[in-house]
Design a protein around this motif. Sequence first.
Motif: not given
Length: 109
Positions: A49-63, A82-91
């Motif tokens: 979904f993130c790759s389709q909507h141009n959102k950061p994918v780093v959180g999903s890869v780390l997840g 750490a993953t939770a923090a990056i995902l909150f940042w990406a959201a």
Amino acid sequence: MKAAGTMLLVTAIIEAILGIPLLGGSIVILSGYTVLFATLVLHIVTLVFCSQHNKPVVGSVLGIITSVLAWIPILGMIMHLATAAILFWAASKKDNYPTSPYPPAPGSF
């Protein structure tokens, strides 16, 4: 909110819960580690979904990496947090709409 943003928030909340020292470890062990497989699937869906909507994918890869390595007790807790923090940042980031790689046509102003 788009599906990508919603999935980022859902996965961030799940990762934050799994990062709580005794609670997260108990959930993982009592589920027979199936919760790690479920989060792996959620992170893969979020990555798509993130790759389709141009959102950061780093959180999903780390997840995805976290879901694979989280069976190691202390490492799992640190990686979940750490993953939770990056995902909150990406959201929280705004959508990145790509600009056209070509200049505007003459007279289009």
